[in-house]
Design a protein around this motif. Structure first.
Motif, mmCIF file in Angstrom:
data_model
loop_
_atom_site.group_PDB
_atom_site.id
_atom_site.type_symbol
_atom_site.label_atom_id
_atom_site.label_comp_id
_atom_site.label_asym_id
_atom_site.label_seq_id
_atom_site.Cartn_x
_atom_site.Cartn_y
_atom_site.Cartn_z
ATOM 1 N N THR A 1 1.027 -0.590 0.136
ATOM 2 C CA THR A 1 -0.024 0.260 -0.106
ATOM 3 C C THR A 1 0.643 1.129 0.051
ATOM 4 O OG1 THR A 1 0.507 -0.190 2.469
ATOM 5 C CG2 THR A 1 -1.592 -0.786 1.276
ATOM 6 N N HIS A 2 2.181 0.963 -0.137
ATOM 7 C CA HIS A 2 2.763 2.031 0.156
ATOM 8 C C HIS A 2 3.976 2.221 -1.294
ATOM 9 C CE1 HIS A 2 1.887 3.773 3.496
ATOM 10 N NE2 HIS A 2 2.184 2.200 3.200
ATOM 11 N N SER A 3 3.466 1.793 -2.400
ATOM 12 C CA SER A 3 3.915 1.581 -3.463
ATOM 13 C C SER A 3 4.971 3.490 -3.877
ATOM 14 C CB SER A 3 3.070 1.941 -4.556
ATOM 15 O OG SER A 3 2.535 2.817 -5.140
ATOM 16 N N LEU B 1 8.289 -6.022 1.689
ATOM 17 C CA LEU B 1 7.307 -6.205 2.612
ATOM 18 C C LEU B 1 6.659 -7.101 3.185
ATOM 19 C CD1 LEU B 1 3.962 -5.291 2.153
ATOM 20 C CD2 LEU B 1 3.599 -5.839 0.685
ATOM 21 N N VAL B 2 6.303 -7.718 4.443
ATOM 22 C CA VAL B 2 5.699 -8.583 4.918
ATOM 23 C C VAL B 2 4.365 -8.084 5.997
ATOM 24 C CG1 VAL B 2 6.257 -9.645 7.337
ATOM 25 C CG2 VAL B 2 8.059 -8.471 6.286
ATOM 26 N N ASN B 3 3.472 -9.020 5.162
ATOM 27 C CA ASN B 3 1.843 -9.262 5.167
ATOM 28 C C ASN B 3 2.179 -10.238 6.585
ATOM 29 O OD1 ASN B 3 1.482 -10.022 1.573
ATOM 30 N ND2 ASN B 3 1.561 -7.811 2.408
ATOM 31 N N GLY B 4 1.608 -9.441 7.295
ATOM 32 C CA GLY B 4 1.525 -10.261 8.712
ATOM 33 C C GLY B 4 2.035 -9.302 9.514
ATOM 34 N N ASP B 5 1.667 -10.623 11.072
ATOM 35 C CA ASP B 5 2.394 -9.721 11.861
ATOM 36 C C ASP B 5 4.278 -10.229 11.760
ATOM 37 O OD1 ASP B 5 0.163 -9.330 13.487
ATOM 38 O OD2 ASP B 5 0.067 -11.058 14.509
ATOM 39 N N PHE B 6 5.087 -9.082 12.077
ATOM 40 C CA PHE B 6 5.832 -9.166 12.344
ATOM 41 C C PHE B 6 6.745 -9.055 13.859
ATOM 42 C CE2 PHE B 6 10.305 -6.194 11.756
ATOM 43 C CZ PHE B 6 11.000 -7.220 10.802
ATOM 44 N N GLU B 7 7.597 -9.767 14.192
ATOM 45 C CA GLU B 7 8.285 -9.469 14.921
ATOM 46 C C GLU B 7 9.971 -9.835 15.905
ATOM 47 O OE1 GLU B 7 8.935 -12.376 19.392
ATOM 48 O OE2 GLU B 7 7.267 -13.299 17.990
ATOM 49 N N VAL B 8 10.587 -8.947 15.974
ATOM 50 C CA VAL B 8 11.905 -8.580 16.120
ATOM 51 C C VAL B 8 12.388 -8.771 17.739
ATOM 52 C CG1 VAL B 8 14.193 -6.943 16.550
ATOM 53 C CG2 VAL B 8 11.877 -6.768 13.935
ATOM 54 N N ASP B 9 13.079 -9.676 18.438
ATOM 55 C CA ASP B 9 13.857 -10.094 19.545
ATOM 56 C C ASP B 9 14.900 -9.529 20.282
ATOM 57 O OD1 ASP B 9 10.470 -11.716 20.061
ATOM 58 O OD2 ASP B 9 11.864 -13.758 19.245
ATOM 59 N N ALA B 10 15.233 -8.285 19.187
ATOM 60 C CA ALA B 10 16.422 -7.404 19.765
ATOM 61 C C ALA B 10 16.656 -6.287 18.906
ATOM 62 C CB ALA B 10 18.009 -8.374 18.717
ATOM 63 N N SER B 11 17.238 -5.954 18.667
ATOM 64 C CA SER B 11 16.828 -4.308 18.291
ATOM 65 C C SER B 11 16.855 -4.559 17.120
ATOM 66 C CB SER B 11 18.717 -3.709 19.165
ATOM 67 O OG SER B 11 19.563 -3.830 18.105
ATOM 68 N N ALA B 12 16.390 -3.096 16.624
ATOM 69 C CA ALA B 12 16.032 -2.629 15.437
ATOM 70 C C ALA B 12 16.610 -1.631 14.997
ATOM 71 C CB ALA B 12 15.073 -2.522 14.478
ATOM 72 N N GLN B 13 17.327 -0.755 13.903
ATOM 73 C CA GLN B 13 18.093 -0.129 13.529
ATOM 74 C C GLN B 13 17.008 0.701 12.361
ATOM 75 O OE1 GLN B 13 19.715 -2.317 14.597
ATOM 76 N NE2 GLN B 13 19.800 -1.768 16.816
#
Length: 181
Positions: free
Chosen positions: A101-103, A113-125
Motif C-alpha cells: 500500500t506504499h508503492s 514487504l511483510v504481510n501479517g505480524d512481524f516480530e523482532v526479538d533484539a534491536s532494530a535500526q
C-alpha cells in the motif's frame, strides 16, 4: 509407450515394501520413482520435464525448480526478488501475497514487504523515517531529513484532519503544527 525403466536400484537391506528405486522415461518426462514388491508405483520422488526443463521434487513442477515439502539450504542466493507464501510478478521481495500500500517506497528488489505480524526479538535500526499506519485516519511517524536536526514525531489527529508535531530541542519537548522536515 508407457513406463520404461531405464535403471532399477535394489536395496536388500530394506523391507520388500521399500526396497526399489526406478528411473523411468515416460513420454518426455524422466521420473525417479519408489517401487516395492507389492506396488510397482509408490509415487514420484523427482520429475524432470524434457520440454520445459522444469524439475520437481515431491510433485510435478510448474516452475523451473519446485519442491513440495520441507527443503533446507546452507546458503541461499537470488539475483532477483524473493516471494514467500505465494507468487506474483512484483519488483520487490515479500512474505505473503498482499500487494504493498506504499508503492511510493516499496518499489525494487532490495525492498521488503511483510504481510501479517512481524516480530523482532533484539534491536532494530532504521536509517530513514519510520511510519506506522493502522487505518487511513491514524498514523505515527518519526522522521528527519537531516542528522543535525534530530527526530520529529508526527502524530495524526484522531479525526484524521491533520497532524501535531513533537520535537525535542536541548531537552525540551515542544508540540506544534509546523511539519517535520
Amino acid at each position: 509407450t508407457g513406463d520404461h525403466a531405464l535403471l532399477q536400484f535394489n536395496d536388500t537391506s530394506e523391507s520388500a515394501d521399500a526396497r526399489r528405486l526406478a528411473l523411468i522415461l515416460d513420454g518426455g518426462t524422466l521420473r525417479l520413482r519408489k517401487h516395492s514388491d507389492a506396488n510397482e508405483n509408490q509415487g514420484d520422488i523427482m520429475i524432470i520435464q524434457r520440454s520445459s526443463g522444469n524439475i520437481g521434487i515431491g510433485a510435478a513442477p510448474s516452475t523451473k525448480f519446485e519442491v513440495q515439502g520441507t527443503a533446507s539450504a546452507s546458503y541461499f542466493l537470488t539475483s532477483n526478488t524473493i516471494q514467500v507464501g505465494g507468487y506474483a510478478s512484483v519488483a520487490y521481495s515479500r512474505f505473503g501475497t498482499t500487494a504493498t500500500t506504499h508503492s511510493n517506497f516499496i518499489t525494487t528488489t532490495n525492498d521488503l514487504l511483510v504481510n501479517g505480524d512481524f516480530e523482532v526479538d533484539a534491536s532494530a535500526q532504521f536509517d530513514s523515517f519510520v511510519q506506522m499506519d493502522t487505518t487511513a485516519t491514524t498514523s505515527f511517524r518519526i522522521r528527519s531529513s537531516s542528522g543535525t536536526q534530530g527526530a520529529c514525531i508526527e502524530l495524526k489527529d484522531n479525526d484524521g484532519s491533520g497532524y501535531t508535531y513533537l520535537r525535542v530541542n536541548n531537552g525540551v519537548a515542544t508540540f506544534s503544527t509546523t511539519e517535520c522536515l
